[in-house]
Design a protein around this motif. Sequence first.
Motif, PDB file in Angstrom:
ATOM      1  N   LEU A 182      52.687  36.016  56.833  1.00  0.00           N
ATOM      2  CA  LEU A 182      51.817  36.232  55.695  1.00  0.00           C
ATOM      3  C   LEU A 182      50.409  35.728  55.968  1.00  0.00           C
ATOM      4  O   LEU A 182      50.203  34.846  56.802  1.00  0.00           O
ATOM      5  N   VAL A 183      49.456  36.339  55.279  1.00  0.00           N
ATOM      6  CA  VAL A 183      48.044  35.954  55.371  1.00  0.00           C
ATOM      7  C   VAL A 183      47.593  35.429  54.023  1.00  0.00           C
ATOM      8  O   VAL A 183      47.819  36.063  52.995  1.00  0.00           O
ATOM      9  N   VAL A 184      46.967  34.267  54.034  1.00  0.00           N
ATOM     10  CA  VAL A 184      46.356  33.715  52.828  1.00  0.00           C
ATOM     11  C   VAL A 184      44.903  33.400  53.152  1.00  0.00           C
ATOM     12  O   VAL A 184      44.601  32.790  54.173  1.00  0.00           O
ATOM     13  N   GLY A 185      44.004  33.832  52.270  1.00  0.00           N
ATOM     14  CA  GLY A 185      42.581  33.590  52.503  1.00  0.00           C
ATOM     15  C   GLY A 185      41.933  32.831  51.367  1.00  0.00           C
ATOM     16  O   GLY A 185      41.677  31.644  51.455  1.00  0.00           O
ATOM     17  N   GLY A 186      41.692  33.545  50.262  1.00  0.00           N
ATOM     18  CA  GLY A 186      40.920  32.972  49.168  1.00  0.00           C
ATOM     19  C   GLY A 186      41.455  31.666  48.626  1.00  0.00           C
ATOM     20  O   GLY A 186      40.683  30.787  48.237  1.00  0.00           O
ATOM     21  N   ALA A 187      42.763  31.498  48.605  1.00  0.00           N
ATOM     22  CA  ALA A 187      43.358  30.280  48.055  1.00  0.00           C
ATOM     23  C   ALA A 187      43.152  29.074  48.961  1.00  0.00           C
ATOM     24  O   ALA A 187      43.409  27.938  48.553  1.00  0.00           O
ATOM     25  N   ILE A 188      42.686  29.318  50.192  1.00  0.00           N
ATOM     26  CA  ILE A 188      42.501  28.232  51.154  1.00  0.00           C
ATOM     27  C   ILE A 188      41.048  28.086  51.584  1.00  0.00           C
ATOM     28  O   ILE A 188      40.522  26.976  51.661  1.00  0.00           O
ATOM     29  N   THR A 189      40.378  29.204  51.858  1.00  0.00           N
ATOM     30  CA  THR A 189      39.080  29.142  52.539  1.00  0.00           C
ATOM     31  C   THR A 189      37.900  29.612  51.696  1.00  0.00           C
ATOM     32  O   THR A 189      36.793  29.736  52.223  1.00  0.00           O
ATOM     33  N   ARG A 190      38.097  29.866  50.403  1.00  0.00           N
ATOM     34  CA  ARG A 190      36.970  30.272  49.552  1.00  0.00           C
ATOM     35  C   ARG A 190      36.848  29.280  48.392  1.00  0.00           C
ATOM     36  O   ARG A 190      37.435  29.476  47.322  1.00  0.00           O
ATOM     37  N   PRO A 191      36.091  28.209  48.583  1.00  0.00           N
ATOM     38  CA  PRO A 191      36.012  27.166  47.550  1.00  0.00           C
ATOM     39  C   PRO A 191      35.463  27.660  46.216  1.00  0.00           C
ATOM     40  O   PRO A 191      35.866  27.155  45.167  1.00  0.00           O
ATOM     41  N   ALA A 192      34.562  28.633  46.245  1.00  0.00           N
ATOM     42  CA  ALA A 192      34.045  29.159  44.977  1.00  0.00           C
ATOM     43  C   ALA A 192      35.149  29.831  44.176  1.00  0.00           C
ATOM     44  O   ALA A 192      35.243  29.672  42.952  1.00  0.00           O
ATOM     45  N   GLU A 193      36.005  30.586  44.881  1.00  0.00           N
ATOM     46  CA  GLU A 193      37.120  31.266  44.213  1.00  0.00           C
ATOM     47  C   GLU A 193      38.137  30.257  43.700  1.00  0.00           C
ATOM     48  O   GLU A 193      38.667  30.398  42.585  1.00  0.00           O
ATOM     49  N   ILE A 194      38.407  29.230  44.488  1.00  0.00           N
ATOM     50  CA  ILE A 194      39.366  28.196  44.078  1.00  0.00           C
ATOM     51  C   ILE A 194      38.838  27.461  42.845  1.00  0.00           C
ATOM     52  O   ILE A 194      39.564  27.239  41.862  1.00  0.00           O
ATOM     53  N   THR A 195      37.560  27.087  42.874  1.00  0.00           N
ATOM     54  CA  THR A 195      36.942  26.392  41.748  1.00  0.00           C
ATOM     55  C   THR A 195      36.983  27.239  40.488  1.00  0.00           C
ATOM     56  O   THR A 195      37.253  26.733  39.384  1.00  0.00           O
ATOM     57  N   ALA A 196      36.730  28.546  40.647  1.00  0.00           N
ATOM     58  CA  ALA A 196      36.721  29.444  39.491  1.00  0.00           C
ATOM     59  C   ALA A 196      38.079  29.493  38.803  1.00  0.00           C
ATOM     60  O   ALA A 196      38.149  29.604  37.564  1.00  0.00           O
ATOM     61  N   ARG A 197      39.165  29.423  39.576  1.00  0.00           N
ATOM     62  CA  ARG A 197      40.492  29.434  38.960  1.00  0.00           C
ATOM     63  C   ARG A 197      40.707  28.176  38.124  1.00  0.00           C
ATOM     64  O   ARG A 197      41.281  28.217  37.032  1.00  0.00           O
ATOM     65  N   TYR A 198      40.248  27.027  38.641  1.00  0.00           N
ATOM     66  CA  TYR A 198      40.376  25.773  37.888  1.00  0.00           C
ATOM     67  C   TYR A 198      39.526  25.811  36.623  1.00  0.00           C
ATOM     68  O   TYR A 198      39.996  25.439  35.529  1.00  0.00           O
ATOM     69  N   THR A 199      38.267  26.201  36.756  1.00  0.00           N
ATOM     70  CA  THR A 199      37.386  26.181  35.596  1.00  0.00           C
ATOM     71  C   THR A 199      37.837  27.186  34.537  1.00  0.00           C
ATOM     72  O   THR A 199      37.729  26.915  33.341  1.00  0.00           O
ATOM     73  N   ALA A 200      38.368  28.341  34.980  1.00  0.00           N
ATOM     74  CA  ALA A 200      38.875  29.320  34.023  1.00  0.00           C
ATOM     75  C   ALA A 200      40.057  28.752  33.252  1.00  0.00           C
ATOM     76  O   ALA A 200      40.167  28.941  32.028  1.00  0.00           O
ATOM     77  N   ALA A 201      40.956  28.074  33.940  1.00  0.00           N
ATOM     78  CA  ALA A 201      42.126  27.475  33.278  1.00  0.00           C
ATOM     79  C   ALA A 201      41.688  26.406  32.280  1.00  0.00           C
ATOM     80  O   ALA A 201      42.216  26.326  31.160  1.00  0.00           O
ATOM     81  N   ILE A 202      40.725  25.603  32.696  1.00  0.00           N
ATOM     82  CA  ILE A 202      40.238  24.532  31.801  1.00  0.00           C
ATOM     83  C   ILE A 202      39.557  25.126  30.580  1.00  0.00           C
ATOM     84  O   ILE A 202      39.792  24.686  29.444  1.00  0.00           O
ATOM     85  N   ASN A 203      38.727  26.142  30.783  1.00  0.00           N
ATOM     86  CA  ASN A 203      38.028  26.763  29.666  1.00  0.00           C
ATOM     87  C   ASN A 203      38.991  27.459  28.717  1.00  0.00           C
ATOM     88  O   ASN A 203      38.801  27.419  27.489  1.00  0.00           O
ATOM     89  N   ASN A 204      40.034  28.062  29.264  1.00  0.00           N
ATOM     90  CA  ASN A 204      41.053  28.685  28.411  1.00  0.00           C
ATOM     91  C   ASN A 204      41.798  27.648  27.580  1.00  0.00           C
ATOM     92  O   ASN A 204      42.164  27.870  26.428  1.00  0.00           O
ATOM     93  N   HIS A 205      42.017  26.483  28.198  1.00  0.00           N
ATOM     94  CA  HIS A 205      42.696  25.400  27.493  1.00  0.00           C
ATOM     95  C   HIS A 205      41.863  24.897  26.318  1.00  0.00           C
ATOM     96  O   HIS A 205      42.393  24.575  25.248  1.00  0.00           O
ATOM     97  N   LYS A 206      40.548  24.856  26.546  1.00  0.00           N
ATOM     98  CA  LYS A 206      39.666  24.390  25.460  1.00  0.00           C
ATOM     99  C   LYS A 206      39.709  25.357  24.282  1.00  0.00           C
ATOM    100  O   LYS A 206      39.559  24.963  23.147  1.00  0.00           O
TER     101      LYS A 206
END
Length: 233
Positions: free
Chosen positions: A209-233
């Motif tokens: 298997l190949v994994v890219g964005g979940a490991i090597t794209r910090p902007a994409e990783i950060t966006a998933r966290y911030t989206a989850a936090i904003n949805n929680h709010k």
Amino acid sequence: MTHEQIFNQIKGGLIVSCQALEHEPLYTKEGGVMPLMAKAAAQSGAVGIRANTVRDITQIKQVVDLPVIGIIKKDYPGTPMYITVTMQEVDELVACGVDILAVQGTGALRPNGQTSAEFIRAIKEKYPDQLVMADCDNIENALACAKAGADFVGTTMRGYTPETKGIDDVDFGFIAQLARECPAKVIAEGHIHTPEQAVQALYAGAFALVVGGAITRPAEITARYTAAINNHK
């Protein structure tokens, strides 16, 4: 490495995609960032690297001793194809020593009118010893690419073509169907965001298997966290 050594090296393992396009924060004109990503991946047990452009591939191969899946992303007018679209890109990738050459294996035509299967046959005729991976989106295109000589088929384009629009998560059923019906080795790629999904893809029948964005794209990783936090709010 021989073909058998490459197969043995990547079987059941994680290939890390180390790419940064010009509009992304980790892109630099001189390069040098993706080789560091590749070194980090190698130190943590990755069995291979997927990389874009001759420059990054060459720099990566200088610092890690792992098989490299190489691509060249380039837009062409009149076609949605953008992953290793013409023989010019193939020639450049072969010249820089990629272990596996990946091309788009979807249903659109290339600028010269070739289908994906016709393009793969042309590559195999010119470079019979080159391992080829087809980045596919559905079973029909994957089977056609395998019949044309692709050694690997990837689920890379699943959800990114008009025919598969709306598929925004890992399609384990598709991976399993490929493993059952396709003679080429299956590489699961795309929408894999967690270690659990990676393991499930292997259980579904993926060869690797190949994994890219979940490991090597910090902007994409950060966006998933911030989206989850904003949805929680």
